[in-house]
Write an enzyme that holds these catalytic residues in place. Sequence first.
Site, PDB file in Angstrom:
ATOM      1  N   HIS B  63       0.813  -1.223   0.000  1.00  0.00           N
ATOM      2  CA  HIS B  63       0.000   0.000   0.000  1.00  0.00           C
ATOM      3  C   HIS B  63       0.843   1.269   0.000  1.00  0.00           C
ATOM      4  O   HIS B  63       0.502   2.239  -0.672  1.00  0.00           O
ATOM      5  CB  HIS B  63      -0.980  -0.036   1.178  1.00  0.00           C
ATOM      6  CG  HIS B  63      -2.015  -1.114   1.009  1.00  0.00           C
ATOM      7  ND1 HIS B  63      -2.377  -1.972   2.017  1.00  0.00           N
ATOM      8  CD2 HIS B  63      -2.733  -1.501  -0.078  1.00  0.00           C
ATOM      9  CE1 HIS B  63      -3.292  -2.827   1.561  1.00  0.00           C
ATOM     10  NE2 HIS B  63      -3.524  -2.563   0.297  1.00  0.00           N
ATOM     11  N   ASP B 107     -14.402   0.000  -6.842  1.00  0.00           N
ATOM     12  CA  ASP B 107     -14.183  -1.458  -6.804  1.00  0.00           C
ATOM     13  C   ASP B 107     -15.455  -2.131  -7.289  1.00  0.00           C
ATOM     14  O   ASP B 107     -16.561  -1.753  -6.901  1.00  0.00           O
ATOM     15  CB  ASP B 107     -13.813  -1.923  -5.393  1.00  0.00           C
ATOM     16  CG  ASP B 107     -13.225  -3.337  -5.394  1.00  0.00           C
ATOM     17  OD1 ASP B 107     -13.867  -4.268  -5.955  1.00  0.00           O
ATOM     18  OD2 ASP B 107     -12.118  -3.516  -4.861  1.00  0.00           O
ATOM     19  N   ASP B 156      -5.146  -0.987  -8.434  1.00  0.00           N
ATOM     20  CA  ASP B 156      -4.879  -1.959  -7.373  1.00  0.00           C
ATOM     21  C   ASP B 156      -5.784  -3.165  -7.623  1.00  0.00           C
ATOM     22  O   ASP B 156      -6.762  -3.400  -6.926  1.00  0.00           O
ATOM     23  CB  ASP B 156      -5.190  -1.299  -6.016  1.00  0.00           C
ATOM     24  CG  ASP B 156      -5.004  -2.268  -4.854  1.00  0.00           C
ATOM     25  OD1 ASP B 156      -4.422  -3.343  -5.049  1.00  0.00           O
ATOM     26  OD2 ASP B 156      -5.461  -1.925  -3.748  1.00  0.00           O
ATOM     27  N   THR B 158      -6.709  -7.329  -8.778  1.00  0.00           N
ATOM     28  CA  THR B 158      -6.303  -8.718  -8.598  1.00  0.00           C
ATOM     29  C   THR B 158      -5.505  -9.143  -9.835  1.00  0.00           C
ATOM     30  O   THR B 158      -5.233  -8.342 -10.728  1.00  0.00           O
ATOM     31  CB  THR B 158      -7.551  -9.612  -8.450  1.00  0.00           C
ATOM     32  OG1 THR B 158      -8.398  -9.390  -9.578  1.00  0.00           O
ATOM     33  CG2 THR B 158      -8.309  -9.280  -7.181  1.00  0.00           C
TER      34      THR B 158
END
Lengths: 277, 277
Positions: B63, B107, B156, B158
């Site tokens: 992060h 997201d 960010d 997967t």
Amino acid sequence: MSELWFTEKQTEHFGITIRVNQTLHTEQTEFQKLDMVETEEWGNMLLLDGMVMTTVRDEFVYHEMVSHVPLFTHPHPEKILVVGGGDGGVIREVIKHPSVQKAVLVDIDGKVIEYSKKFLPEIAGKLDDPRVNVQVDDGFMHIANSENEYDVIIVDSTEPVGPAVNLFTKGFYAGIAKALKEDGIFVAQTDNPWFKADLIQNVFRDVKEIFPITHLYTANIPTYPSGLWTFTIGSKKYDPLKVDESRFTELETKYYTKELHFAAFVLPKFVKDIIGE
Amino acid sequence: MSELWFTEKQTEHFGITIRVNQTLHTEQTEFQKLDMVETEEWGNMLLLDGMVMTTVRDEFVYHEMVSHVPLFTHPHPEKILVVGGGDGGVIREVIKHPSVQKAVLVDIDGKVIEYSKKFLPEIAGKLDDPRVNVQVDDGFMHIANSENEYDVIIVDSTEPVGPAVNLFTKGFYAGIAKALKEDGIFVAQTDNPWFKADLIQNVFRDVKEIFPITHLYTANIPTYPSGLWTFTIGSKKYDPLKVDESRFTELETKYYTKELHFAAFVLPKFVKDIIGE
């Protein structure tokens, strides 16, 4: 037969698991449990006391970084001692330096040398070089009996359990200082900062009390715990952070570069905190 | 009950294994399998489709490194977009920068946000900050509908399987360039060089065709495959390697330092070879 997986518990609660095609050799030597296995992901792999020591696929990181950092820091390294390192990987890198005239390897366990030559020829293949002197002996005693002899000493030991326990003591580092010439340099592998912060802290403090120039550097080794390995360097005269550009001659490497020589000393904050810098 | 161990096969023949105290939540969401588990070594841990996404103990590396490198490179980052990152860790780091006025998180999976808030409060705790705008939506479409809007975009995601597959395409990077202001910067996590060299090579080539300034940098993340993670940065104007010393203000970090900002771009030789540098 069914799939075989070797699992190393790197801590009580965490580990890596590696698919094994076959076991090539397994033996309880005089000093430790030795397993040589063939893996799909990493090629042939040497285990000592159930811990991954080296694999054909990722060994270059460790062997290049423990060797070239001190050997490029010293302006004319001629006589080198490797304590441990029976797989021969450090020797292979050390004798890439044309200035090296003699490289002594002292490993306490002759079986490591024997089976590395047999099953890890890519790593151990230079142990028969005429500049190399291989001794099956106690590295601690070899150091104790040496004085003003070596330009560079590299401690390529196992973890501080079993035969290597003496190699993480202040007395050993004092012996190394004595065995080195007046402008000598030494490096030891000092495990990882995620699970062994105390070890790094203690070794760094001990080395710093003996050597005027002490630094920690890191490299990424996927099969070692946490993937982040540390090396502690102690030097009497030459600073690895002040190596002149002209010193870096071309060597064939897969990890080390002259830029990385310096960048490897730039530590993550939590690692700086461990050594109080 | 007996010991429980979670094993992630990071490749077909290699993996990590982690002792699990208990499963906190498990669910097949609309997009992926979500598991939240409590581990002894790493604290609470989020898994998506059986892959470790983040753990309380080592999350700071990812992060901090994905956030502070672009945010210190940009001289006055005000409006930030995070694509993915539902655990909230990137947002927490982004809003440490006083210049940031608005941070949008998009997201696709609201369940990741919901259960991160519940079980990873150390990571997700800043998602309710007044500067943060959380949207449960398709990041690819959000990018497609944005123009000249963001100073910094952080992807960010997967791995490029499941919901993130579109986030590794050249069309997506072109969309990002459009969504950024004329001096904008973007960063994406781009997996590891030991097992995913092709992915890094392809992304780097694609990004380089779109952004005048493109670099790769790395960080050590113990619970990610190989422990060596890469980030690809594409910038329209500001070079992360030429950040002025005065730009670095003090932030509380555990991994990132201003020295490491530069050192992280110094790549091992085999990684340089992957991207042809």
